[in-house]
Design a protein around this motif. Sequence first.
Motif, PDB file in Angstrom:
ATOM      1  N   ASP A   1      -4.037  11.340  -1.852  1.00 34.16           N
ATOM      2  CA  ASP A   1      -4.741  10.513  -1.205  1.00 34.16           C
ATOM      3  C   ASP A   1      -3.580   9.514   0.340  1.00 34.16           C
ATOM      4  OD1 ASP A   1      -6.226  11.275  -3.075  1.00 34.16           O
ATOM      5  OD2 ASP A   1      -6.153   9.983  -4.688  1.00 34.16           O
ATOM      6  N   GLN A   2      -2.819   9.428   0.169  1.00 33.50           N
ATOM      7  CA  GLN A   2      -2.244   8.335   1.076  1.00 33.50           C
ATOM      8  C   GLN A   2      -1.418   9.191   1.937  1.00 33.50           C
ATOM      9  OE1 GLN A   2      -1.112   4.225  -0.058  1.00 33.50           O
ATOM     10  NE2 GLN A   2      -1.242   4.997  -2.050  1.00 33.50           N
ATOM     11  N   ASN A   3      -1.860  10.501   1.965  1.00 31.92           N
ATOM     12  CA  ASN A   3      -0.515  11.794   2.477  1.00 31.92           C
ATOM     13  C   ASN A   3      -0.603  11.726   3.837  1.00 31.92           C
ATOM     14  OD1 ASN A   3       1.748  13.197   2.155  1.00 31.92           O
ATOM     15  ND2 ASN A   3       1.393  13.944   1.788  1.00 31.92           N
ATOM     16  N   GLN A   4      -0.946  11.153   4.270  1.00 38.29           N
ATOM     17  CA  GLN A   4      -1.466  11.081   6.117  1.00 38.29           C
ATOM     18  C   GLN A   4      -2.120  12.355   6.575  1.00 38.29           C
ATOM     19  OE1 GLN A   4      -0.352   7.827   6.479  1.00 38.29           O
ATOM     20  NE2 GLN A   4      -0.267   7.977   8.407  1.00 38.29           N
TER      21      GLN A   4
ATOM     22  N   SER B   1       0.764  -1.391  -0.365  1.00 37.93           N
ATOM     23  CA  SER B   1       0.025   0.091   0.334  1.00 37.93           C
ATOM     24  C   SER B   1       0.760   1.264  -0.752  1.00 37.93           C
ATOM     25  CB  SER B   1      -1.075   0.053   1.409  1.00 37.93           C
ATOM     26  OG  SER B   1      -0.397  -0.188   2.551  1.00 37.93           O
ATOM     27  N   ASP B   2       2.199   0.758  -0.077  1.00 36.39           N
ATOM     28  CA  ASP B   2       2.832   2.250   0.471  1.00 36.39           C
ATOM     29  C   ASP B   2       3.836   3.199  -0.969  1.00 36.39           C
ATOM     30  OD1 ASP B   2       1.989   2.840   3.279  1.00 36.39           O
ATOM     31  OD2 ASP B   2       3.834   0.953   3.686  1.00 36.39           O
TER      32      ASP B   2
ATOM     33  N   ARG C   1       6.596   5.363   0.087  1.00 34.97           N
ATOM     34  CA  ARG C   1       5.767   6.283   1.787  1.00 34.97           C
ATOM     35  C   ARG C   1       6.234   5.254   2.553  1.00 34.97           C
ATOM     36  NH1 ARG C   1      -0.345   6.254   3.726  1.00 34.97           N
ATOM     37  NH2 ARG C   1       0.144   3.896   3.079  1.00 34.97           N
TER      38      ARG C   1
END
Length: 536
Positions: free
Chosen positions: A394-397, A377-378, A463
């Motif tokens: 979209d996945q940047n915490q 997922s990263d 990530r």
Amino acid sequence: MTSNYCCDSVIIGGGVAGITAAIELLDANKQVMLLDRDTEANFGGLAKESFGGMFMVNTPEQRWTGIKDSPELALQDWLHFAEFDDDDYWPRAWAECYVNESLEMIYHWLKARGVSFFPVVHWVERGLYSPGNSVPRFHMVWGTGYGLITALIDHLNAHPKRHNLRCLFNHRVDDVLMKGDRVVGCCGVDENSQDAFTITAGNTLVATGGINGSLQKVREHWDPEWQSAPDTILNGSHHFSDGLVHDAVSSHGAHITHLDRQWNYAAGVHHPRPKRENHGLSLVPCPSALWVNALGKRIGPEPMVTGFDTRRLVTQVCQQPGQFSWQILNWKIAIKELAVSGSEFNESIKNKDLMAFLKMALVGNKSLVEDLTQSCSDFIVADSLNELVEKINDQNQGFKMNRSTLQDEIISYDSMISRGKTYRNDDQLRRIEQLRHYRGNRLRTCKYQKILDPEAGPLIAIREFILSRKSLGGLQTNLKSQVLNTQGDVIPGLYAAGEASGFGGGGIHGKRTLEGTFLGGCILTARKSAQAMIYS
């Protein structure tokens, strides 16, 4: 119901330290019981999952490749990197012991038990502000950590005194038994039957690993230099390295030191097929990738490059927004440079397939990149920078990366490559050049690859989180691996080895390790403890 046992020596922990000690004790015809909380299928602990690198000094592999090493040089490097405190008497004594005895106590002992090493020695932890390894010392076990453990277990099972050993799996130790001031065994629970057990023994060895499998304890003992602990920490340690036995022996006066000194990694990603809670993988970060924070700003002031000072990388990430990071690269860089530390993702070495290994070194590891980009997922893949930034956000915490900021950083880096060798003025490119001078790195490192090269796509973003790995502190021990109390006196009958002892003395590494000293430290301290128990 309580089961009662009796033996000469009881070993708590079935990792590489426990197995090594068991072999030594059987050599002396001792009656031994080995307890492990895990299943028999996982006998060998975290070492079985490891890459299998070992720090050793003045080996035949070093001499064969023209590397001139000595215990004196190794100790000098060790002390520079460790930055010991003035009162770190036992950690320093163990460091001197390690560099002086690694050839005989680790290298020759393993070779005699069927363990072999790859002929090219790797060069890691070269040092950033403090000198690190002056020469390559990281010896890869041919077969990875899996091959190491398999060889030792095979040797253990074929031992002529194997009948003197009893292994009990799924057994949790809750406390040690005391008779006066002496430790005389341990007690706990069989987690299969939930029945209690007690073991009376002349000597008790703690070889349970450290505390880094418990993210709660990792946070409790977080190094102040790394600010507060990140919201997201991945677990790259063994799930039973939870400090339970540390707490038990501490309640009887054992001295535990330096638990805030932890060897964590800056490039952790979620395991695509997790085996435990928060299970993470430790990537070997790509030197040619651009390392940026959640806002798209290149991390600095000195650019982050692996292979020089792992602790410094963790420190830099912990100073960033959200305390995580992104590596920006492309497919060509990933195929050439991307690697994962551990046996699971190094099949050619694990299976001792020389042809497959040579092919991977020459043409890259396409299957690894395809696996991680499809299942982890990263990992993000995109055909354009706009698309990449959209997917990152979209996945940047909860942070928003600025496309212009990231674009400027990449163009600045790429244009520096375009200047040519004479006019380049970028520390990352200088370090890449330094890495490529050593033949052990040349095949695995790109030659000044631009990120936005249209022939090298698609683009990839990874990530990366802080990954918990090893405890550098632990039970304080003398050079016989006897556990000391808070007054510095020996606790009779109690020994510690491996990570439980901080790999020797409650912190043999000081603030940072030269790498490869974990497996080696387990073997050295286990052998020392067994020899002391034999003659106690």
